[in-house]
Write an enzyme that holds these catalytic residues in place. Structure first.
Site, PDB file in Angstrom:
ATOM      1  CD  GLU A   1       5.282 -55.510 -19.797  1.00 23.50           C
ATOM      2  OE1 GLU A   1       4.570 -55.115 -18.850  1.00 23.50           O
ATOM      3  OE2 GLU A   1       4.927 -55.464 -20.977  1.00 23.50           O
TER       4      GLU A   1
ATOM      5  CG  HIS B   1       7.959 -33.930 -20.105  1.00 25.32           C
ATOM      6  ND1 HIS B   1       8.759 -34.572 -19.176  1.00 25.32           N
ATOM      7  CD2 HIS B   1       7.518 -32.808 -19.481  1.00 25.32           C
ATOM      8  CE1 HIS B   1       8.795 -33.860 -18.065  1.00 25.32           C
ATOM      9  NE2 HIS B   1       8.039 -32.781 -18.206  1.00 25.32           N
TER      10      HIS B   1
ATOM     11  CD  GLU C   1      10.495 -28.699 -20.233  1.00 26.19           C
ATOM     12  OE1 GLU C   1      11.613 -28.490 -20.758  1.00 26.19           O
ATOM     13  OE2 GLU C   1      10.279 -28.558 -19.017  1.00 26.19           O
TER      14      GLU C   1
ATOM     15  CG  HIS D   1      10.440 -32.322 -14.024  1.00 30.55           C
ATOM     16  ND1 HIS D   1      10.839 -31.083 -14.424  1.00 30.55           N
ATOM     17  CD2 HIS D   1       9.318 -32.568 -14.746  1.00 30.55           C
ATOM     18  CE1 HIS D   1       9.996 -30.583 -15.315  1.00 30.55           C
ATOM     19  NE2 HIS D   1       9.066 -31.478 -15.531  1.00 30.55           N
TER      20      HIS D   1
ATOM     21  CG  HIS E   1       4.922 -33.989 -14.563  1.00 34.00           C
ATOM     22  ND1 HIS E   1       4.396 -32.737 -14.295  1.00 34.00           N
ATOM     23  CD2 HIS E   1       5.998 -33.782 -15.373  1.00 34.00           C
ATOM     24  CE1 HIS E   1       5.118 -31.809 -14.917  1.00 34.00           C
ATOM     25  NE2 HIS E   1       6.090 -32.410 -15.584  1.00 34.00           N
TER      26      HIS E   1
END
Ligand code: 2HA
Ligand code: ZN
Length: 275
Positions: A169, A139, A115, A210, A141
């Site tokens: 919050e 990134h 990525e 994803h 999952h």
């Protein structure tokens, strides 16, 4: 200084391990990058051994000449803490922002994260819109956030509003809201372009079916942001598993009062009336 003794490297490894311990990094899932400060790269410069230039797969001219610490493609986040030299690397970008070369790490071969285009395009946007303050792109999952992408409309408004409602919050932690990218093929320039557009106005972008991308100033703020969004998603999953309609919730005027007292700006487009 030995690269592994540098504070920015220790902070990076700790964050990778924190994400693993949260259960957000099955197998080789997820990736992390950090835009290294000048004084930090100077402190480890004698350890750098630049390799061959390779194409990034996109162009990031505003990051020309910068150095990044990134996880390796196909590497497991759970290994960052036990074999960092094999799992992560320092890369340098060329003077056009079109090629990179590995200067440290990935001692057993490999490439930076698949990525990399998304990471670098997000860094480029965040460097510009925050005047250089933001340095971390993450990134992962996380399961609850992903689960919601099968249930909620894939709009910035739906995700922002639902996740704001699930924990008081949230509107304070991510007042700008959350962006959503529809399902796309990961790893390439196209999804990187869509994600980086969202990073113009948000610190969080959800990739449908994803995972999630978060951006921030440092490791604590960026990890904390992902953690807060995912916690809120978990609460929503629990609520939706119990009932189809919430019995009570935080209302638009409650958010406006919160915004006033906590001195944050909450865009009105997320404070719509529900029917
Ligand atoms: O395997 O998470 O999106 C790394 C990824 C690709
Ligand atoms: Zn992923």
């Amino acid at each position: 200084m030995n690269v592994l003794n540098a504070e920015f490297v220790k902070g990076f490894i700790r964050m990778a391990d924190d994400g693993w311990q949260q259960g957000w990094h099955e197998r080789n899932g997820g990736n992390l990058s950090y835009r290294i400060k000048d004084e930090e790269i100077d402190s480890v410069r004698e350890e750098l051994q630049p390799g061959e230039w390779r194409e990034i797969g996109t162009s990031v001219p505003d990051l020309a000449g910068e150095y990044f610490l990134v996880t390796g493609s196909g590497k497991y986040m759970r290994n960052a803490v036990i074999k960092p030299e094999d799992t992560i690397c320092i890369v340098e970008l060329d003077e056009k922002g079109e090629n990179y070369r590995i200067c440290w790490g990935l001692v057993n071969g490999g490439r930076p994260t698949s990525e990399l285009p998304s990471h670098l395009m997000n860094h480029e946007v965040k460097k510009r819109v925050t005047n250089g303050k933001y340095r971390v792109i993450y990134h992962a999952h996380p399961a609850n956030t992903i689960a919601l992408t099968f249930v909620l409309p894939l709009t910035d408004e739906a995700f922002t509003r639902e996740l704001w409602e699930m924990a008081t919050e949230c509107p304070v932690v991510f007042p700008g809201g959350i962006g959503v990218v529809p399902w796309m093929v990961p790893g390439g320039r196209e999804i990187a372009v869509e994600t980086s557009k969202l990073m113009e106005k948000y610190d969080v972008a959800i990739w449908a079916h994803h995972g999630m991308f978060c951006a921030g100033e440092d490791f604590d703020l960026t990890f904390g942001l992902m953690h807060t969004v995912e916690k809120s998603a978990e609460i929503l999953v629990k609520v939706r598993s119990m009932v189809s309609e919430k019995r009570q919730t935080i209302q638009p005027d409650d958010f406006r009062n919160l915004a006033r007292d906590f001195k944050v700006t909450l865009p009105e487009r997320f404070l719509f009336e529900k029917h």
